[in-house]
Design a protein around this motif. Structure first.
Motif, PDB file in Angstrom:
ATOM      1  N   GLU A  67     -11.042   0.153  -3.046  1.00 61.87           N
ATOM      2  CA  GLU A  67     -12.030   1.193  -3.284  1.00 61.87           C
ATOM      3  C   GLU A  67     -12.192   2.042  -2.028  1.00 61.87           C
ATOM      4  N   LYS A  68     -12.251   3.349  -2.227  1.00 61.54           N
ATOM      5  CA  LYS A  68     -12.636   4.247  -1.150  1.00 61.54           C
ATOM      6  C   LYS A  68     -14.107   4.016  -0.834  1.00 61.54           C
ATOM      7  N   ILE A  69     -14.433   3.810   0.448  1.00 59.65           N
ATOM      8  CA  ILE A  69     -15.821   3.590   0.841  1.00 59.65           C
ATOM      9  C   ILE A  69     -16.553   4.928   0.794  1.00 59.65           C
ATOM     10  N   ARG A  70     -17.482   5.023  -0.131  1.00 58.98           N
ATOM     11  CA  ARG A  70     -18.198   6.274  -0.356  1.00 58.98           C
ATOM     12  C   ARG A  70     -19.632   6.156   0.128  1.00 58.98           C
ATOM     13  N   HIS A  71     -20.171   7.299   0.539  1.00 64.16           N
ATOM     14  CA  HIS A  71     -21.549   7.353   1.023  1.00 64.16           C
ATOM     15  C   HIS A  71     -22.432   8.214   0.110  1.00 64.16           C
ATOM     16  N   ASP A  72     -21.871   8.624  -1.034  1.00 68.44           N
ATOM     17  CA  ASP A  72     -22.584   9.555  -1.905  1.00 68.44           C
ATOM     18  C   ASP A  72     -22.990   8.910  -3.228  1.00 68.44           C
ATOM     19  N   TYR A 107       0.845  -1.190   0.000  1.00 67.79           N
ATOM     20  CA  TYR A 107       0.000   0.000   0.000  1.00 67.79           C
ATOM     21  C   TYR A 107       0.885   1.246   0.000  1.00 67.79           C
ATOM     22  N   ALA A 108       0.487   2.228  -0.768  1.00 66.42           N
ATOM     23  CA  ALA A 108       1.182   3.519  -0.765  1.00 66.42           C
ATOM     24  C   ALA A 108       0.261   4.560  -1.371  1.00 66.42           C
ATOM     25  N   GLY A 109       0.574   5.824  -1.120  1.00 69.24           N
ATOM     26  CA  GLY A 109      -0.219   6.897  -1.693  1.00 69.24           C
ATOM     27  C   GLY A 109       0.641   8.122  -1.924  1.00 69.24           C
ATOM     28  N   PRO A 110       0.409   8.856  -3.009  1.00 68.03           N
ATOM     29  CA  PRO A 110       1.211  10.049  -3.301  1.00 68.03           C
ATOM     30  C   PRO A 110       1.199  11.079  -2.178  1.00 68.03           C
ATOM     31  N   LEU A 111       0.106  11.152  -1.427  1.00 67.14           N
ATOM     32  CA  LEU A 111       0.035  12.148  -0.362  1.00 67.14           C
ATOM     33  C   LEU A 111       0.864  11.742   0.843  1.00 67.14           C
ATOM     34  N   GLN A 112       1.119  10.432   1.010  1.00 69.18           N
ATOM     35  CA  GLN A 112       1.890   9.948   2.145  1.00 69.18           C
ATOM     36  C   GLN A 112       3.319   9.563   1.770  1.00 69.18           C
ATOM     37  N   THR A 113       3.581   9.394   0.494  1.00 69.84           N
ATOM     38  CA  THR A 113       4.860   8.864   0.044  1.00 69.84           C
ATOM     39  C   THR A 113       5.626   9.926  -0.735  1.00 69.84           C
ATOM     40  N   ALA A 114       6.855  10.188  -0.302  1.00 70.54           N
ATOM     41  CA  ALA A 114       7.691  11.160  -1.004  1.00 70.54           C
ATOM     42  C   ALA A 114       8.148  10.566  -2.334  1.00 70.54           C
ATOM     43  N   PHE A 115       7.924  11.282  -3.424  1.00 65.06           N
ATOM     44  CA  PHE A 115       8.460  10.819  -4.695  1.00 65.06           C
ATOM     45  C   PHE A 115       8.798  12.002  -5.582  1.00 65.06           C
ATOM     46  N   ASP A 116       9.814  11.797  -6.406  1.00 65.85           N
ATOM     47  CA  ASP A 116      10.367  12.817  -7.284  1.00 65.85           C
ATOM     48  C   ASP A 116       9.672  12.685  -8.638  1.00 65.85           C
ATOM     49  N   GLU A 117       8.755  13.596  -8.929  1.00 62.36           N
ATOM     50  CA  GLU A 117       7.952  13.455 -10.140  1.00 62.36           C
ATOM     51  C   GLU A 117       8.794  13.456 -11.418  1.00 62.36           C
ATOM     52  N   PRO A 118       9.773  14.377 -11.588  1.00 62.77           N
ATOM     53  CA  PRO A 118      10.603  14.289 -12.797  1.00 62.77           C
ATOM     54  C   PRO A 118      11.350  12.964 -12.912  1.00 62.77           C
ATOM     55  N   ALA A 119      11.832  12.436 -11.790  1.00 62.18           N
ATOM     56  CA  ALA A 119      12.542  11.154 -11.831  1.00 62.18           C
ATOM     57  C   ALA A 119      11.598  10.023 -12.211  1.00 62.18           C
ATOM     58  N   PHE A 120      10.359  10.069 -11.708  1.00 64.53           N
ATOM     59  CA  PHE A 120       9.395   9.034 -12.057  1.00 64.53           C
ATOM     60  C   PHE A 120       9.036   9.088 -13.538  1.00 64.53           C
ATOM     61  N   ARG A 121       8.968  10.283 -14.090  1.00 66.06           N
ATOM     62  CA  ARG A 121       8.670  10.399 -15.518  1.00 66.06           C
ATOM     63  C   ARG A 121       9.710   9.663 -16.360  1.00 66.06           C
ATOM     64  N   LYS A 122      10.950   9.671 -15.916  1.00 66.26           N
ATOM     65  CA  LYS A 122      12.022   9.010 -16.662  1.00 66.26           C
ATOM     66  C   LYS A 122      11.898   7.487 -16.613  1.00 66.26           C
ATOM     67  N   SER A 172      -7.324   3.933  -5.764  1.00 70.40           N
ATOM     68  CA  SER A 172      -8.590   4.609  -5.493  1.00 70.40           C
ATOM     69  C   SER A 172      -8.318   5.817  -4.620  1.00 70.40           C
ATOM     70  N   ASN A 173      -8.759   6.977  -5.082  1.00 75.82           N
ATOM     71  CA  ASN A 173      -8.672   8.191  -4.275  1.00 75.82           C
ATOM     72  C   ASN A 173      -7.257   8.434  -3.766  1.00 75.82           C
ATOM     73  N   GLY A 174      -6.263   8.170  -4.611  1.00 74.22           N
ATOM     74  CA  GLY A 174      -4.877   8.443  -4.251  1.00 74.22           C
ATOM     75  C   GLY A 174      -4.171   7.341  -3.506  1.00 74.22           C
ATOM     76  N   THR A 175      -4.843   6.243  -3.185  1.00 74.85           N
ATOM     77  CA  THR A 175      -4.198   5.122  -2.500  1.00 74.85           C
ATOM     78  C   THR A 175      -3.954   3.998  -3.503  1.00 74.85           C
TER      79      THR A 175
END
Length: 252
Positions: free
Chosen positions: A147-152, A43-58, A128-131
């Protein structure tokens, strides 16, 4: 890196399911070994995990970058970049390869796999939702869904279109406050199995049931019109971050 506390595999003896939370791409790049009877869940998420976007593009291929740019919103492009980059880094850490040099092939229904010899490694990913959820196994067809558990959302309407009669009956008997959790537990199990099969929605969602947890902890799978199809698979509900539901399906 450590086993994720709270993982409750529904059949703990076979296979052994080990779950990790990844806090950095450097952690993902550490060498990893996968036992023949193991499934590794990440499990990982961009909001919790540091990553170098230009490096990932490569790391991404030309077709992956083109696919990323087709997303309309920046957050969706960033999530795709993170997911494909982390997938490459993780697979390379198991294979002793370079992440950028991995080649993927796709089934007729879009399921990704390694195009070159991989020693029997199989993988699947979902987000799902960044995770992000990535599962890796050896010599087993594998599928995962988160899946993010949604109520909507209109749960009864969606279930009426896609769930089997038996599944709809269970949902109809579920208390309102528990309905979203029950719906997404069922939905992730169904999606994980279809992804493990590799034939997408060509197999109707209403043609099988994933209702009950059996005495040995596995999810009971009922398939129609061929009941024997269920014997070839194992389905598990797996622990997920707070507010999410997740499932894993494996060939036996």
């Amino acid at each position: 890196m450590s086993d994720r506390a709270g993982l409750t595999p529904l059949r703990p003896a076979e296979p052994r399911i080990v779950t990790y939370e990844c806090s950095s791409d450097a952690m993902a790049a550490e060498p990893h070994a996968l036992g023949a009877d193991e499934v590794h869940i990440w499990y990982a998420g961009p909001l919790q995990t540091a990553f170098d976007e230009p490096a990932f593009r490569k790391l991404l291929s030309v077709d992956e970058l083109a696919r990323m740019m087709r997303f309309r919103f920046v957050d969706d492009r960033r999530n795709f970049l993170f997911g494909r980059g982390m997938l490459r880094i993780l697979l390379a850490s198991y294979l002793g390869a370079s992440p950028a040099e991995l080649l993927f092939a796709y089934s007729a229904y879009g399921k990704p796999g390694l195009a070159t010899s991989s020693g029997g490694f199989e993988f699947n990913l979902s987000h799902s939702n960044g995770t992000l959820l990535i599962a890796i196994s050896q010599r087993r067809n594998i599928g995962v869904d988160i899946e993010k558990i949604r109520h909507d959302i209109e749960i009864n309407e969606i279930a009426g279109r896609f769930f089997s009669p038996a599944e709809r009956q269970v949902l109809d008997q579920t208390f309102d406050h528990s309905l979203p959790d029950a719906f997404f537990r069922c939905w992730t199990r169904k999606e994980a199995w279809l992804k493990a099969r590799g034939d997408g929605l060509s197999f109707p969602l209403s043609a099988f049931d994933v209702l009950d947890v059996q005495a040995d902890g596995t999810v009971k799978l009922v398939t129609r019109p061929d009941p024997a199809e269920a014997l070839r698979w194992s389905i598990f509900s797996i622990a997920a971050p707070q507010g999410y539901a997740a499932a894993l399906a494996l060939s036996n």
